[in-house]
Design a protein around this motif. Structure first.
Motif, PDB file in Angstrom:
ATOM      1  N   GLU A  60      36.831  37.701  39.011  1.00  0.00           N
ATOM      2  CA  GLU A  60      38.191  37.858  39.519  1.00  0.00           C
ATOM      3  C   GLU A  60      38.184  38.535  40.886  1.00  0.00           C
ATOM      4  O   GLU A  60      38.951  38.172  41.780  1.00  0.00           O
ATOM      5  CB  GLU A  60      39.069  38.631  38.519  1.00  0.00           C
ATOM      6  N   TRP A  61      37.283  39.503  41.082  1.00  0.00           N
ATOM      7  CA  TRP A  61      37.143  40.091  42.412  1.00  0.00           C
ATOM      8  C   TRP A  61      36.805  39.012  43.434  1.00  0.00           C
ATOM      9  O   TRP A  61      37.387  38.967  44.518  1.00  0.00           O
ATOM     10  CB  TRP A  61      36.035  41.154  42.420  1.00  0.00           C
ATOM     11  N   GLU A  62      35.843  38.169  43.088  1.00  0.00           N
ATOM     12  CA  GLU A  62      35.386  37.137  44.018  1.00  0.00           C
ATOM     13  C   GLU A  62      36.459  36.086  44.284  1.00  0.00           C
ATOM     14  O   GLU A  62      36.632  35.645  45.417  1.00  0.00           O
ATOM     15  CB  GLU A  62      34.119  36.460  43.481  1.00  0.00           C
ATOM     16  N   GLU A  63      37.172  35.681  43.248  1.00  0.00           N
ATOM     17  CA  GLU A  63      38.122  34.582  43.366  1.00  0.00           C
ATOM     18  C   GLU A  63      39.505  35.014  43.842  1.00  0.00           C
ATOM     19  O   GLU A  63      40.199  34.240  44.500  1.00  0.00           O
ATOM     20  CB  GLU A  63      38.259  33.876  42.014  1.00  0.00           C
ATOM     21  N   ARG A  64      39.923  36.221  43.505  1.00  0.00           N
ATOM     22  CA  ARG A  64      41.300  36.631  43.791  1.00  0.00           C
ATOM     23  C   ARG A  64      41.421  37.849  44.694  1.00  0.00           C
ATOM     24  O   ARG A  64      42.518  38.195  45.104  1.00  0.00           O
ATOM     25  CB  ARG A  64      42.044  36.906  42.484  1.00  0.00           C
ATOM     26  N   GLY A  65      40.319  38.549  44.926  1.00  0.00           N
ATOM     27  CA  GLY A  65      40.370  39.744  45.765  1.00  0.00           C
ATOM     28  C   GLY A  65      40.913  40.970  45.051  1.00  0.00           C
ATOM     29  O   GLY A  65      41.154  42.003  45.684  1.00  0.00           O
ATOM     30  N   VAL A  66      41.122  40.850  43.758  1.00  0.00           N
ATOM     31  CA  VAL A  66      41.508  41.991  42.927  1.00  0.00           C
ATOM     32  C   VAL A  66      40.646  41.946  41.678  1.00  0.00           C
ATOM     33  O   VAL A  66      40.065  40.915  41.347  1.00  0.00           O
ATOM     34  CB  VAL A  66      43.009  41.985  42.537  1.00  0.00           C
ATOM     35  N   GLY A  67      40.581  43.054  40.980  1.00  0.00           N
ATOM     36  CA  GLY A  67      39.791  43.092  39.752  1.00  0.00           C
ATOM     37  C   GLY A  67      39.855  44.452  39.111  1.00  0.00           C
ATOM     38  O   GLY A  67      40.592  45.333  39.553  1.00  0.00           O
ATOM     39  N   LEU A  68      39.065  44.599  38.081  1.00  0.00           N
ATOM     40  CA  LEU A  68      39.006  45.859  37.357  1.00  0.00           C
ATOM     41  C   LEU A  68      37.823  46.669  37.869  1.00  0.00           C
ATOM     42  O   LEU A  68      36.697  46.174  37.930  1.00  0.00           O
ATOM     43  CB  LEU A  68      38.861  45.608  35.853  1.00  0.00           C
ATOM     44  N   PHE A  69      38.110  47.896  38.268  1.00  0.00           N
ATOM     45  CA  PHE A  69      37.077  48.824  38.723  1.00  0.00           C
ATOM     46  C   PHE A  69      36.429  49.510  37.526  1.00  0.00           C
ATOM     47  O   PHE A  69      37.114  49.876  36.566  1.00  0.00           O
ATOM     48  CB  PHE A  69      37.704  49.951  39.561  1.00  0.00           C
ATOM     49  N   ALA A  70      35.134  49.741  37.603  1.00  0.00           N
ATOM     50  CA  ALA A  70      34.486  50.674  36.689  1.00  0.00           C
ATOM     51  C   ALA A  70      34.956  52.066  37.096  1.00  0.00           C
ATOM     52  O   ALA A  70      34.992  52.396  38.285  1.00  0.00           O
ATOM     53  CB  ALA A  70      32.969  50.569  36.811  1.00  0.00           C
ATOM     54  N   VAL A  71      35.358  52.879  36.132  1.00  0.00           N
ATOM     55  CA  VAL A  71      35.824  54.237  36.408  1.00  0.00           C
ATOM     56  C   VAL A  71      34.752  55.214  35.945  1.00  0.00           C
ATOM     57  O   VAL A  71      34.400  55.261  34.776  1.00  0.00           O
ATOM     58  CB  VAL A  71      37.166  54.529  35.691  1.00  0.00           C
ATOM     59  N   GLU A  72      34.247  55.980  36.888  1.00  0.00           N
ATOM     60  CA  GLU A  72      33.170  56.930  36.633  1.00  0.00           C
ATOM     61  C   GLU A  72      33.679  58.342  36.924  1.00  0.00           C
ATOM     62  O   GLU A  72      34.346  58.565  37.936  1.00  0.00           O
ATOM     63  CB  GLU A  72      32.013  56.585  37.568  1.00  0.00           C
TER      64      GLU A  72
END
Length: 178
Positions: A60-72
């Motif tokens: 989704e990051w690659e295709e839409r420029g948004v996505g879910l971040f890993a939260v550390e």
């Protein structure tokens, strides 16, 4: 959009793209029945499903420029879960839309971390991605997520039914501030 080293920092958290060593801790989060209680049909997810989910979030990051971040957690460098943006294709009645969501493991509940991560994601959505509006959806009864939505300034827009799982859900919205 090409892969980027995109990272968001908050006082206590690092929100970043996914790494291979995130699979085991995220699989443990997804295997917890209490964490998954309000997700989909409430079923836990195994390592294989978690791996597929992380791959889809990265796509989704690659295709839409948004996505879910890993939260550390910055201090311990432990993976707490995720927070980010996705397109809620599962709920066609609200499309076009971009949804903010989060999921944290139980050791990270009750400390304001979901709200802290979500605020960083909203800033990213409005400033970096130029979104005019963001939605968030929770299963009716998930009071913890509803509370985070209120803290973010989101307003309840409608109630509907999840088309696949046939459970009642609430849709909240937040418009970008001029």
């Amino acid at each position: 959009m090409a892969a980027s080293p995109l990272t968001l920092l908050t006082p206590r958290l690092t929100l970043r793209r996914w790494r291979a060593d995130d699979l085991e801790p995220m699989a443990a989060i997804n295997a917890d029945p209490e964490v998954m209680r309000w997700i989909g049909d409430g079923s836990v997810q195994d390592r294989e499903r978690t791996s597929a989910a992380i791959a889809s979030w990265e796509r989704e990051w690659e295709e839409r420029g948004v996505g879910l971040f890993a939260v550390e957690v910055r201090q311990s460098r432990r993976l707490a879960g995720f927070a980010g943006l996705s397109v809620p294709c599962y709920l066609p009645e609200i499309l076009p839309a971009v949804e903010i969501g989060w999921r944290l493991g139980r050791p990270f509940w009750g400390r304001g971390l979901a709200t802290e991560a979500a605020r960083a994601v909203l800033d990213f959505a409005f400033r970096d991605r130029g979104l005019a509006r963001v939605v968030s959806v929770h299963t009716t009864g998930n009071d913890a997520s509803a509370a985070v939505m209120r803290k973010l300034g989101m307003r309840r827009e409608r109630e509907t039914t999840h088309p696949e799982y046939r459970v009642p859900v609430c849709v909240h919205v937040l418009d970008a501030r001029p």
